[in-house]
Design a protein around this motif. Structure first.
Motif, PDB file in Angstrom:
ATOM      1  N   VAL A  37      28.344  37.740  45.208  1.00  0.00           N
ATOM      2  CA  VAL A  37      29.366  37.776  43.925  1.00  0.00           C
ATOM      3  C   VAL A  37      30.350  38.877  44.261  1.00  0.00           C
ATOM      4  CG1 VAL A  37      29.382  38.461  41.239  1.00  0.00           C
ATOM      5  CG2 VAL A  37      27.564  37.089  42.350  1.00  0.00           C
ATOM      6  N   LEU A  38      31.520  38.607  44.132  1.00  0.00           N
ATOM      7  CA  LEU A  38      32.625  39.443  44.372  1.00  0.00           C
ATOM      8  C   LEU A  38      33.459  39.734  43.126  1.00  0.00           C
ATOM      9  CD1 LEU A  38      34.134  40.848  46.979  1.00  0.00           C
ATOM     10  CD2 LEU A  38      35.115  38.744  47.258  1.00  0.00           C
ATOM     11  N   ALA A  53      31.229  33.592  55.103  1.00  0.00           N
ATOM     12  CA  ALA A  53      30.758  33.207  56.225  1.00  0.00           C
ATOM     13  C   ALA A  53      29.347  33.799  56.727  1.00  0.00           C
ATOM     14  CB  ALA A  53      32.011  33.489  57.028  1.00  0.00           C
ATOM     15  N   LEU A  54      29.296  35.015  56.216  1.00  0.00           N
ATOM     16  CA  LEU A  54      28.232  35.987  56.633  1.00  0.00           C
ATOM     17  C   LEU A  54      27.030  35.612  55.640  1.00  0.00           C
ATOM     18  CD1 LEU A  54      29.823  39.545  57.016  1.00  0.00           C
ATOM     19  CD2 LEU A  54      28.975  38.239  58.882  1.00  0.00           C
ATOM     20  N   ALA A  55      27.037  35.393  54.578  1.00  0.00           N
ATOM     21  CA  ALA A  55      26.002  35.191  53.885  1.00  0.00           C
ATOM     22  C   ALA A  55      25.694  33.539  54.023  1.00  0.00           C
ATOM     23  CB  ALA A  55      26.572  35.042  52.238  1.00  0.00           C
ATOM     24  N   GLY A  56      26.379  32.794  54.309  1.00  0.00           N
ATOM     25  CA  GLY A  56      26.367  31.421  54.397  1.00  0.00           C
ATOM     26  C   GLY A  56      26.114  30.678  53.277  1.00  0.00           C
ATOM     27  N   ALA A  57      26.663  31.000  52.267  1.00  0.00           N
ATOM     28  CA  ALA A  57      26.788  30.699  50.869  1.00  0.00           C
ATOM     29  C   ALA A  57      28.068  30.690  50.313  1.00  0.00           C
ATOM     30  CB  ALA A  57      25.461  31.218  50.082  1.00  0.00           C
ATOM     31  N   ALA A  58      28.142  29.981  49.118  1.00  0.00           N
ATOM     32  CA  ALA A  58      29.432  30.222  48.395  1.00  0.00           C
ATOM     33  C   ALA A  58      29.726  31.452  47.760  1.00  0.00           C
ATOM     34  CB  ALA A  58      29.727  29.065  47.507  1.00  0.00           C
ATOM     35  N   VAL A  59      30.650  32.026  47.678  1.00  0.00           N
ATOM     36  CA  VAL A  59      30.780  33.304  46.876  1.00  0.00           C
ATOM     37  C   VAL A  59      31.403  33.316  45.513  1.00  0.00           C
ATOM     38  CG1 VAL A  59      32.403  35.551  46.789  1.00  0.00           C
ATOM     39  CG2 VAL A  59      31.921  34.412  48.905  1.00  0.00           C
ATOM     40  N   HIS A  60      30.713  33.662  44.492  1.00  0.00           N
ATOM     41  CA  HIS A  60      30.953  33.548  43.019  1.00  0.00           C
ATOM     42  C   HIS A  60      31.872  34.519  42.716  1.00  0.00           C
ATOM     43  CE1 HIS A  60      27.506  30.505  42.625  1.00  0.00           C
ATOM     44  NE2 HIS A  60      27.072  31.203  43.571  1.00  0.00           N
ATOM     45  N   ARG A  61      32.810  34.142  41.923  1.00  0.00           N
ATOM     46  CA  ARG A  61      33.970  35.213  41.798  1.00  0.00           C
ATOM     47  C   ARG A  61      34.593  34.855  40.151  1.00  0.00           C
ATOM     48  NH1 ARG A  61      38.236  32.759  45.671  1.00  0.00           N
ATOM     49  NH2 ARG A  61      39.581  34.222  44.962  1.00  0.00           N
ATOM     50  N   ASP A  62      34.447  33.832  39.496  1.00  0.00           N
ATOM     51  CA  ASP A  62      35.028  33.769  38.239  1.00  0.00           C
ATOM     52  C   ASP A  62      33.894  33.361  37.048  1.00  0.00           C
ATOM     53  OD1 ASP A  62      37.695  34.049  39.419  1.00  0.00           O
ATOM     54  OD2 ASP A  62      37.778  31.909  39.974  1.00  0.00           O
ATOM     55  N   LEU A  63      34.050  34.010  35.913  1.00  0.00           N
ATOM     56  CA  LEU A  63      33.247  33.781  35.045  1.00  0.00           C
ATOM     57  C   LEU A  63      33.468  32.283  34.463  1.00  0.00           C
ATOM     58  CD1 LEU A  63      31.136  34.918  32.915  1.00  0.00           C
ATOM     59  CD2 LEU A  63      32.904  35.825  31.584  1.00  0.00           C
ATOM     60  N   VAL A  68      31.193  25.507  38.959  1.00  0.00           N
ATOM     61  CA  VAL A  68      30.030  26.253  39.112  1.00  0.00           C
ATOM     62  C   VAL A  68      29.117  26.305  37.821  1.00  0.00           C
ATOM     63  CG1 VAL A  68      29.235  28.532  39.354  1.00  0.00           C
ATOM     64  CG2 VAL A  68      31.039  27.903  40.787  1.00  0.00           C
ATOM     65  N   GLU A  69      29.735  26.397  36.534  1.00  0.00           N
ATOM     66  CA  GLU A  69      29.044  26.376  35.495  1.00  0.00           C
ATOM     67  C   GLU A  69      28.342  24.948  35.210  1.00  0.00           C
ATOM     68  OE1 GLU A  69      28.386  28.517  32.950  1.00  0.00           O
ATOM     69  OE2 GLU A  69      28.959  30.070  34.204  1.00  0.00           O
ATOM     70  N   ALA A  70      28.806  23.997  35.688  1.00  0.00           N
ATOM     71  CA  ALA A  70      28.142  22.640  35.504  1.00  0.00           C
ATOM     72  C   ALA A  70      26.964  22.656  36.541  1.00  0.00           C
ATOM     73  CB  ALA A  70      29.226  21.575  35.735  1.00  0.00           C
ATOM     74  N   GLU A  71      27.040  23.111  37.775  1.00  0.00           N
ATOM     75  CA  GLU A  71      25.826  23.078  38.759  1.00  0.00           C
ATOM     76  C   GLU A  71      24.861  24.390  38.562  1.00  0.00           C
ATOM     77  OE1 GLU A  71      28.221  23.561  42.248  1.00  0.00           O
ATOM     78  OE2 GLU A  71      28.925  21.375  42.242  1.00  0.00           O
ATOM     79  N   MET A  72      25.508  25.447  38.214  1.00  0.00           N
ATOM     80  CA  MET A  72      24.558  26.757  38.102  1.00  0.00           C
ATOM     81  C   MET A  72      25.298  27.534  37.070  1.00  0.00           C
ATOM     82  SD  MET A  72      22.877  29.616  40.770  1.00  0.00           S
ATOM     83  CE  MET A  72      21.563  28.712  41.148  1.00  0.00           C
ATOM     84  N   GLY A  73      24.952  27.692  35.855  1.00  0.00           N
ATOM     85  CA  GLY A  73      25.593  28.610  34.997  1.00  0.00           C
ATOM     86  C   GLY A  73      25.339  30.245  35.396  1.00  0.00           C
ATOM     87  N   HIS A  74      25.921  30.843  34.749  1.00  0.00           N
ATOM     88  CA  HIS A  74      26.021  32.413  35.036  1.00  0.00           C
ATOM     89  C   HIS A  74      24.571  32.987  34.601  1.00  0.00           C
ATOM     90  CE1 HIS A  74      27.845  32.303  31.098  1.00  0.00           C
ATOM     91  NE2 HIS A  74      27.147  33.512  30.709  1.00  0.00           N
ATOM     92  N   LEU A 105      32.626  38.130  35.682  1.00  0.00           N
ATOM     93  CA  LEU A 105      31.205  37.498  35.874  1.00  0.00           C
ATOM     94  C   LEU A 105      30.220  38.548  36.421  1.00  0.00           C
ATOM     95  CD1 LEU A 105      29.753  35.063  36.673  1.00  0.00           C
ATOM     96  CD2 LEU A 105      30.618  35.074  39.174  1.00  0.00           C
ATOM     97  N   ALA A 106      30.565  39.615  37.199  1.00  0.00           N
ATOM     98  CA  ALA A 106      29.501  40.705  37.813  1.00  0.00           C
ATOM     99  C   ALA A 106      28.860  41.397  36.462  1.00  0.00           C
ATOM    100  CB  ALA A 106      30.335  41.548  38.477  1.00  0.00           C
ATOM    101  N   SER A 107      29.633  41.741  35.538  1.00  0.00           N
ATOM    102  CA  SER A 107      29.177  42.449  34.167  1.00  0.00           C
ATOM    103  C   SER A 107      28.411  41.757  33.534  1.00  0.00           C
ATOM    104  CB  SER A 107      30.347  43.388  33.661  1.00  0.00           C
ATOM    105  OG  SER A 107      31.214  42.431  33.110  1.00  0.00           O
ATOM    106  N   THR A 108      28.798  40.129  33.434  1.00  0.00           N
ATOM    107  CA  THR A 108      28.210  39.332  32.583  1.00  0.00           C
ATOM    108  C   THR A 108      26.735  39.181  33.301  1.00  0.00           C
ATOM    109  OG1 THR A 108      30.168  38.539  31.873  1.00  0.00           O
ATOM    110  CG2 THR A 108      28.032  36.849  31.562  1.00  0.00           C
ATOM    111  N   LEU A 109      26.656  38.989  34.760  1.00  0.00           N
ATOM    112  CA  LEU A 109      25.333  38.610  35.220  1.00  0.00           C
ATOM    113  C   LEU A 109      24.469  39.831  34.988  1.00  0.00           C
ATOM    114  CD1 LEU A 109      26.564  37.203  38.596  1.00  0.00           C
ATOM    115  CD2 LEU A 109      25.642  35.976  36.809  1.00  0.00           C
TER     116      LEU A 109
END
Length: 398
Positions: A37-38, A53-63, A68-74, A105-109
């Motif tokens: 999460v950036l 690229a390093l994580a091999g996963a999508a970066v989550h950025r926006d609340l 993203v909310e449809a696939e995996m909500g915060h 997003l970060a503070s909400t998580l």
């Protein structure tokens, strides 16, 4: 140890964010899956592409990312990990965490999670030492948030002091501990650190030069590997690490008593710069200048803590590590000290003024054991601590 573990890594907005890239790599080396999460601030220092690229996963950025909310909500994202790691944890992020704010997003998580949280603070030393930050840290600790660091050292702003983010390997060790393990889990280790102050009168004392930085880093590294650490410290310049049992002392006699009380232990690391002598009869009043000239001080020898423990016939730690601060013939003097004291290892360094090691953020040590001499390259004191802690874990069978 981290195989199959899921880490939600929140990258805050500070220059130390560059270390998060190495942290991702270190975690993946150990089998962990990292979901990054950036923050908006974090994007100013590391790019989403590099993190992804390093994580091999999508970066989550926006609340409010509808896809993203449809696939995996915060909410689900905040609870799908084994551990939430905030590195760097900026003063702003810590303030939001401590006060329950949730404006990105970060503070909400962080507010929504029921997963344990580990924070690695990083900020200017004045920001770290500010009463507001210290209040926030205390509040977060009371809420169960774990901390690793910050370390003392040079800042990007040119200042020196506490506020540097812990090194990636330190954070990895803290993650392992937070997840209930580590190669030193179940082991009890004693670490002495800092100087001792031997009073001459109520306002004057004799002491060795020592900030306590290296001993503090070692205690933190050992705790990060899961050890139950008893940290006996003299009046050091740096604060003690989190997650250890702190025993504060002033004199060599007090340190010797604290060491005796801490035994038995599996290993003892004697990094303290204990004064060799004390004034035999310290005055209970301030000594004044008189026409009779300089007062005569009679000295007595302090207890030799390292030698006493190393030569115990019963209850001796399985591993006894001493330190030797030398200004010349480092290896020869340290080798002789190892034999004289009876300890298993000696960690020696050259503290002559030209090296800049005394009171600095780096160290260059020589490890002397029964197997020979190892000359370690110059590195940060945190890295020296990590390397030594790993060697101790290996020696104890961890």
């Amino acid at each position: 140890m981290l195989s199959g573990k899921r880490i939600l890594l929140i990258i805050g907005g500070g220059i130390a964010a560059y270390k998060s890239l190495d942290l991702i790599r270190r975690l993946q080396e150990r089998g962990a899956a990292v979901t990054p999460v950036l923050t908006r601030g974090g994007e100013q220092f590391v790019t989403p592409l590099a993190v992804s690229a390093l994580a091999g996963a999508a970066v989550h950025r926006d609340l409010f990312d509808l896809t993203v909310e449809a696939e995996m909500g915060h909410i689900q994202l905040s609870r799908s990990a084994d551990l939430v790691v905030v590195a760097p944890a900026t003063a702003d992020l810590m303030g939001k965490m401590a006060n329950g704010l949730a404006d990105d997003l970060a503070s909400t998580l962080l507010l929504a999670t029921d997963t344990p949280v580990l924070a690695a603070p990083a900020m200017n030393l004045r920001m770290w030492l500010h009463p507001a930050t210290q209040r926030n840290r205390a509040a977060l600790a009371a809420d169960g948030v774990r901390f690793v660091g910050p370390n003392e050292g040079d800042m990007a702003c040119g200042e020196f002091g506490p506020g540097r983010m812990a090194e990636p390997l330190e954070i990895v060790a803290a993650i392992e501990t937070a997840l209930g393990g580590g190669p030193l889990a179940g082991r009890r280790v004693l670490v002495t650190s800092g100087p001792t102050h031997e009073p001459i009168d109520p306002v004057r004392y004799i002491a060795n030069r020592s900030s306590g930085a290296q001993g503090t880093a070692i205690a933190g590294a050992l705790a990060g590997l899961g050890a139950d650490v008893v940290f006996v410290t003299g009046p050091a310049e740096v604060p003690p690490p989190a997650g250890v049992q702190v025993v504060a002392v002033e004199t060599a006699a007090q340190m010797a008593e604290a060491v005796r009380a801490a035994l038995p232990v599996d290993a003892g690391v004697f990094a303290a710069a204990v004064a060799d002598w004390r004034v035999a009869s310290a005055s209970d009043r301030k000594l004044k200048k008189t026409r009779d000239g300089i007062p005569a001080l009679e000295f007595a020898e302090n207890p030799d803590i390292l030698k006493t423990v190393a030569r115990m016939t019963e209850g001796r730690p399985g591993l006894v590590v001493g330190f030797a601060a030398e200004t010349d013939d480092v290896v020869a003097h340290a080798t002789a000290k190892r034999a004289r004291k009876g300890c298993d290892w000696i960690v020696a360094n050259d503290v002559s003024p030209a090296t800049g090691i005394m009171g600095g953020s780096e160290n260059a040590v020589v490890l002397i054991t029964a197997d020979g001499v190892e000359d370690w390259p110059r590195m940060s004191k945190a890295e020296v601590a990590q390397r030594l802690a790993a060697r101790i874990a290996s020696a104890l069978g961890g």
